[in-house]
Design an enzyme around this catalytic site. Sequence first.
Site, PDB file in Angstrom:
ATOM      1  N   GLY D 126      -2.310 -12.428  -1.857  1.00 15.59           N
ATOM      2  CA  GLY D 126      -2.498 -11.048  -1.820  1.00 15.59           C
ATOM      3  C   GLY D 126      -1.950 -10.044  -0.886  1.00 15.59           C
ATOM      4  O   GLY D 126      -2.679 -10.067   0.061  1.00 15.59           O
ATOM      5  N   TYR D 127      -0.600  -9.739  -1.123  1.00 18.00           N
ATOM      6  CA  TYR D 127       0.034  -8.961   0.030  1.00 18.00           C
ATOM      7  C   TYR D 127      -0.044  -7.580  -0.313  1.00 18.00           C
ATOM      8  O   TYR D 127      -0.459  -6.719  -0.028  1.00 18.00           O
ATOM      9  CB  TYR D 127       1.324  -9.414   0.201  1.00 18.00           C
ATOM     10  CG  TYR D 127       1.506 -10.643   1.256  1.00 18.00           C
ATOM     11  CD1 TYR D 127       0.402 -11.745   1.572  1.00 18.00           C
ATOM     12  CD2 TYR D 127       2.606 -10.521   2.158  1.00 18.00           C
ATOM     13  CE1 TYR D 127       0.583 -12.556   2.466  1.00 18.00           C
ATOM     14  CE2 TYR D 127       2.868 -11.893   3.267  1.00 18.00           C
ATOM     15  CZ  TYR D 127       1.731 -12.613   3.176  1.00 18.00           C
ATOM     16  OH  TYR D 127       1.960 -13.717   4.102  1.00 18.00           O
ATOM     17  N   SER D 128       0.826  -7.259  -1.435  1.00 15.54           N
ATOM     18  CA  SER D 128       1.450  -5.787  -1.778  1.00 15.54           C
ATOM     19  C   SER D 128       0.256  -5.158  -2.436  1.00 15.54           C
ATOM     20  O   SER D 128      -0.758  -5.807  -3.173  1.00 15.54           O
ATOM     21  CB  SER D 128       2.297  -6.024  -2.811  1.00 15.54           C
ATOM     22  OG  SER D 128       3.567  -6.296  -2.373  1.00 15.54           O
ATOM     23  N   GLU D 243      12.209 -20.486   5.998  1.00  9.49           N
ATOM     24  CA  GLU D 243      12.389 -20.481   4.402  1.00  9.49           C
ATOM     25  C   GLU D 243      13.260 -19.365   4.007  1.00  9.49           C
ATOM     26  O   GLU D 243      13.538 -19.136   2.979  1.00  9.49           O
ATOM     27  CB  GLU D 243      11.264 -20.885   3.899  1.00  9.49           C
ATOM     28  CG  GLU D 243      10.125 -21.775   4.460  1.00  9.49           C
ATOM     29  CD  GLU D 243       9.566 -22.686   3.331  1.00  9.49           C
ATOM     30  OE1 GLU D 243       9.538 -22.251   2.144  1.00  9.49           O
ATOM     31  OE2 GLU D 243       8.915 -23.471   3.755  1.00  9.49           O
ATOM     32  N   ASN D 368      16.304  -4.244  -1.136  1.00  8.90           N
ATOM     33  CA  ASN D 368      17.540  -4.566  -0.374  1.00  8.90           C
ATOM     34  C   ASN D 368      17.779  -3.265   0.529  1.00  8.90           C
ATOM     35  O   ASN D 368      18.523  -3.453   1.682  1.00  8.90           O
ATOM     36  CB  ASN D 368      18.806  -4.707  -1.431  1.00  8.90           C
ATOM     37  CG  ASN D 368      18.686  -5.993  -2.066  1.00  8.90           C
ATOM     38  OD1 ASN D 368      18.099  -6.778  -1.746  1.00  8.90           O
ATOM     39  ND2 ASN D 368      19.831  -6.437  -2.874  1.00  8.90           N
ATOM     40  N   GLU D 369      17.180  -2.193   0.111  1.00  5.61           N
ATOM     41  CA  GLU D 369      17.297  -1.032   1.207  1.00  5.61           C
ATOM     42  C   GLU D 369      16.547  -1.539   2.657  1.00  5.61           C
ATOM     43  O   GLU D 369      17.198  -1.018   3.416  1.00  5.61           O
ATOM     44  CB  GLU D 369      16.566   0.181   0.735  1.00  5.61           C
ATOM     45  CG  GLU D 369      17.512   0.816  -0.649  1.00  5.61           C
ATOM     46  CD  GLU D 369      17.329   0.078  -1.838  1.00  5.61           C
ATOM     47  OE1 GLU D 369      16.543  -0.600  -1.956  1.00  5.61           O
ATOM     48  OE2 GLU D 369      18.460   0.041  -2.784  1.00  5.61           O
TER      49      GLU D 369
END
Lengths: 372, 372, 384, 384
Positions: D126-128, D243, D368-369
């Site tokens: 549970g990060y975001s 990783e 990617n930004e």
Amino acid sequence: MPQMVLDDDDGVIAMLRESVAAFAEGRPGPQTVRSIRTAESDMDKAQWQEMAEAGWLGLMLPEALGGAGLGIREQAVISEALGRALVTAPMATASVLASALIAGSQDSEERSRLAANLVSGSSIIATAITDDIEASKLIARAADGAIYLDGRREFVEAAHAAVDFLVLARLGDEDLLLSVPAGSQGLQLIDRPGVDGATISSLIFTGCRLDMSRILARGDLGGLVEKAIDLARLALAAELSGIASKAFEMASDYTKERVQFGKPIASFQVIQHRLVDLWTEAEFAGSAVVNAIERLGEGDEKAARLAILAAKARASDAAFLIGRRAIHLYGAMGFTDECDIGLYLKRAVNLGAMFGQAEKLRRQFVSLERAA
Amino acid sequence: MPQMVLDDDDGVIAMLRESVAAFAEGRPGPQTVRSIRTAESDMDKAQWQEMAEAGWLGLMLPEALGGAGLGIREQAVISEALGRALVTAPMATASVLASALIAGSQDSEERSRLAANLVSGSSIIATAITDDIEASKLIARAADGAIYLDGRREFVEAAHAAVDFLVLARLGDEDLLLSVPAGSQGLQLIDRPGVDGATISSLIFTGCRLDMSRILARGDLGGLVEKAIDLARLALAAELSGIASKAFEMASDYTKERVQFGKPIASFQVIQHRLVDLWTEAEFAGSAVVNAIERLGEGDEKAARLAILAAKARASDAAFLIGRRAIHLYGAMGFTDECDIGLYLKRAVNLGAMFGQAEKLRRQFVSLERAA
Amino acid sequence: MVEDWNSLSDEEFRAIFREWVEANCPAELRYMRKQRPLYEEVKVWYQALSKKGWLAPVWPKEHGGMGLSPAKHMIYVEEWGRLGCPRIPDHGIGLSGPLLIQYGTEAQKAEFLPKILSGEHIWCQGYSEPSSGSDLASLRTSAVLEDNHFVINGQKIWTTLAHCANWIFVLVRTDKEAKPQRGISVLLVDMTLPGVTVRPIANLRGETDFCEVFFDNVKVPAENLVGEINQGWTLAKSVLGHERIFLGAPTRPEYALGRLDKLAEARGAFDDPAFLSRYAKLRLDLYDLGSSFERYAKVLRSGGELGADVSMLKIFTTELYQRITEEMLMLAGEEARYNDDLEAGNGHVDAMNLFLDSRAPAIFGGSNEIQRNILAKAVLALPG
Amino acid sequence: MVEDWNSLSDEEFRAIFREWVEANCPAELRYMRKQRPLYEEVKVWYQALSKKGWLAPVWPKEHGGMGLSPAKHMIYVEEWGRLGCPRIPDHGIGLSGPLLIQYGTEAQKAEFLPKILSGEHIWCQGYSEPSSGSDLASLRTSAVLEDNHFVINGQKIWTTLAHCANWIFVLVRTDKEAKPQRGISVLLVDMTLPGVTVRPIANLRGETDFCEVFFDNVKVPAENLVGEINQGWTLAKSVLGHERIFLGAPTRPEYALGRLDKLAEARGAFDDPAFLSRYAKLRLDLYDLGSSFERYAKVLRSGGELGADVSMLKIFTTELYQRITEEMLMLAGEEARYNDDLEAGNGHVDAMNLFLDSRAPAIFGGSNEIQRNILAKAVLALPG
């Protein structure tokens, strides 16, 4: 700074890089480019002589022929460093290609003479061979104990400086590799300005007579020439990779210095992301060349060939793209002739078009790979 | 907001736009898309009926056939507005293409019946014709005063909702345009899910028997069908242009709301420049459609054809690009099914592939232009 | 000469203009390879226009112009391009003239406008400075008022054709304390005055289209100030007007695509589907640029004003120009190594010349990055 | 089981691993269309790995792992991909496990590690949060220490496979006054506790790879804190380790290009030079990505550490994946209208599935930004 990442346990790689850098400090590449252009010349012979003294010419020739007996790895390191320094000598043709052709020739006095001249830099050997090997062959006929050549060859570097030309010819059903003395009767030069400042010549042979002793190799020479061209391509890829890397650095440095709206333009996110993409291209070019060097060392001919095609395609695209974008990042300054960055772009165009442009090489890669 | 810029002295254009917007408010497009998908249906018939009541179906049919006698200009305005609102009805085929084919047919009872049905929306007419006109032709044979059809047609919209199908067939050395009743013996449907949620069907004809009265036109019908497809293409271009425009706006709005690192992401220069480029694409799409409308109005067939090919290519590329980039700008939210932006992308893919993808149309443009 | 050109139909005007140009623009000046010829090289054409009264299309007729509406001006520009007329040194006609007409004193108008029309004064424009680039407001060239003269010190750069001009209008800083965009004034400077030095700068193509101009205690009379002191920023920005659309005209990519066509024909490249596919994208980009350009042209024709959004054309046309010339080098194959023109059937194609030239328009006239910044703010109303 | 895998040569290890996988990974699980199968769907394979002791390649042997060096781990991953083994729910093995091994108490290790290996505990991460995106430091889910329990309130999102997990490790804010990156802690939460609600979210492909997880006064024992309180940010960042290179692995574009090949063969597209030209660019991009990936793999193999520069691979591989799938839709022609798989000779190609799937990797794992921002600062040392 993007460059080839190679193991260097014995420090040879670092030493070679330093020696090229030191050379370029004494004889800045852009300065030589401009003087060649002003003189409408084809190369700088004094520079070539110094390169010979540094031991960079014919270094892949076997020691028996006076070469250093080094490999494509060392050649690539030198080519990359020359690219970075914009030393625009005809290394890929008059040294790498010529060496490989001479090394693959039969043992003869003429072969030994050419090898010695190449290594010493005392007289220059130009090659009149492009990647379209079939079209590279002049028409030869044998008569009164001599060979007579007819035909036309384009895109010859260092044609005025050369003392000998290496040419291919077709005699009946066999190929000949020959050395042609400059100034031979029946050999005419037509010059055009090259984009990077040095003259490029066409050779026109009209019944040009050669001694039989000028035959260096005969038979089916397709394989020999193809492999020689592959080595030249790899050297070009390394040189282009060096050009890409240095042009990127110049642009990156410039954007850090250049202030607009009170900030260095390198602090604008759009510029930053563009630089990241260019840097990635330059890194990819270096890795592609390293990969080709390694594949070549493994002895699987097809794998090596594929890797070389990929490396030349990647490095020339990278150098061309970075050159164009770098000019744009330099702004108006980049559009001036006095700014060196334009010379990098022009060199990238020249080398990129030698022995196959990127698109052509990519198509060759795919057909070779799929031919499996 | 990027949209077609058209003269509108009498206010008709604005009125049409408002009516579509009001329609979509009562019947939100994305909601209908989801319900069609859940039902594994081919279209929403109630929605179609309402569109008929609004007067949007067969509006280019001549008044004699019950149409509004309006032009491609008004059709394009409606299609653009439907695209913006993601009202995914089979407008381009079951109304525009069908109308053009019916209008170009010989006068007959069948023709009048079809025209009336089309305009009233009371029964749906599906078209089984793609841009490969030759391949669109079924094999017909005449026997005992009837026509028998064999063959297979792909990519048919609204095949289950349809009461009649318009098909092309080859009988000896002439073409036939026919209407085929749904549920005919010897007519089988095979369904596949479409990317935008609505089922797409293949029709398989196996000795399917038709009354001669079902023949709408005969002879060399290539020109008629080609022009009808061009009108459908132009309607699609307008719809795609609307999709592009709305998807751009959604993405632009989202980036203004979405806060990261304490700032709306629209304040990041990289996002801004990307939005500028997407906005330009949407504007170009609108201008390309306007250009096609104008060329079509001028009567130079070739110029009109070129303009339509260009408009469909531009608008589909714009919608596809903007859809993809918009999803990326939405971040993780854009990758969810519950976010409408994905539906815009999927619709763009579907319409973009109808009657020729961009690359194919561009190649057609060049060969037509160069054939001069 | 005193006709009301605007009362003609577009077709009539186009036909009249075209016929006269065909008869009066010398063949040897048409379709010149050189993009920015010097005054001496195109003097014949300049003088022909001048005598006919057609040199200054948008100047009011009372000042010797044609008084063309934007619509008619568009036709003038289109036909000029289509007939391959050479560019003339046009800073006097396009910039100094309009500046003086709008902001000049009666004395200034009387003095300078006729000399522009006669070719006696060839003007250049001193905006950019070495450190300013697209950030004009940061300029540092100073002018100090002393004894009814301004004394100018500083340096301008990227001054187009300064080496063949005899007058320059310069943006100078007249108040160092003010905010960057305040404190700027416009001065008219006789380039033959002591202290003015011009150094041409060679560009990538080896030509000298632009110069550095140095000012070392150059004294110009106070009456050479245009408009009010410290209000130069507004003046300088305003003279661009509707001509901004021409920065986005498809002219350059159109020319380049024509050359690509010719080269491709000569090399049989249209038989290669891979080339054809890439060509088709370029061709359609050009075609669609035409459709978008037409949309703005229509606004002008119907008397409307252009907004900031027209800048998208400048971005598109300059980047398309680059892509076309890059394709040309690809098509050239190994001949891309040559610096000179390539043989192409009955004629030559200046591939390298165009490739190098195409680097410039994306930089000059406000770099494409600046244009995107402006569009993001002024049109898309993005924050920050 | 107690062998020192690292003492084998690369070739030996590869051969042993490969042979065993061939024999033990069921054919019906190989080359699955589903990218993220549920535990139940791949349980046989999970359990086979577990029994063999090969489930946790990089865990130390004392905790039941294989203790592989980065070089051997690379081979493990390569062969896994080459043999088409399905992805297993791997947050326990890849994230929670390493986190506990590095920062957990002895009691935590003893409690949790064996249950990961046995499959009893399936973990998610549970990060975001809805408003955080790539800006993790802005998280708002709170945990308050009361009576030796943490009481958690808030919401997580994009939690992969939460609907088939029974444990979650969450980043929570334990100090609201501190600076964003301070005041964050890591808690282990039993998802069967009252107050935990999971809502699966369908993605573009119609699958439910990820979920929202809601915490409504969820009480977890204080001993479920990992590491020190308020130090969770450092913990969370550190478990990524070497990783990171796998985010840049060519796996996805490689698979996609293989499918493009198949489709192109079936459609005879290799006879069209226009396709061939575009294909060749994609093929060479993939080939060169391999060369660049190898460069970093070599660093790991020789015991080196990777710098921030490795992120360029993540950008390149995710964007290449997208370009390949876009080409696939182009090749599909009108069949691009279908949502299901396309026929391609003896088999099918999931063109639309891949096209839609390819949207995700460029967004997740740090968009990617963000990656480019990091490279600009950390590698290129650009200012601002």
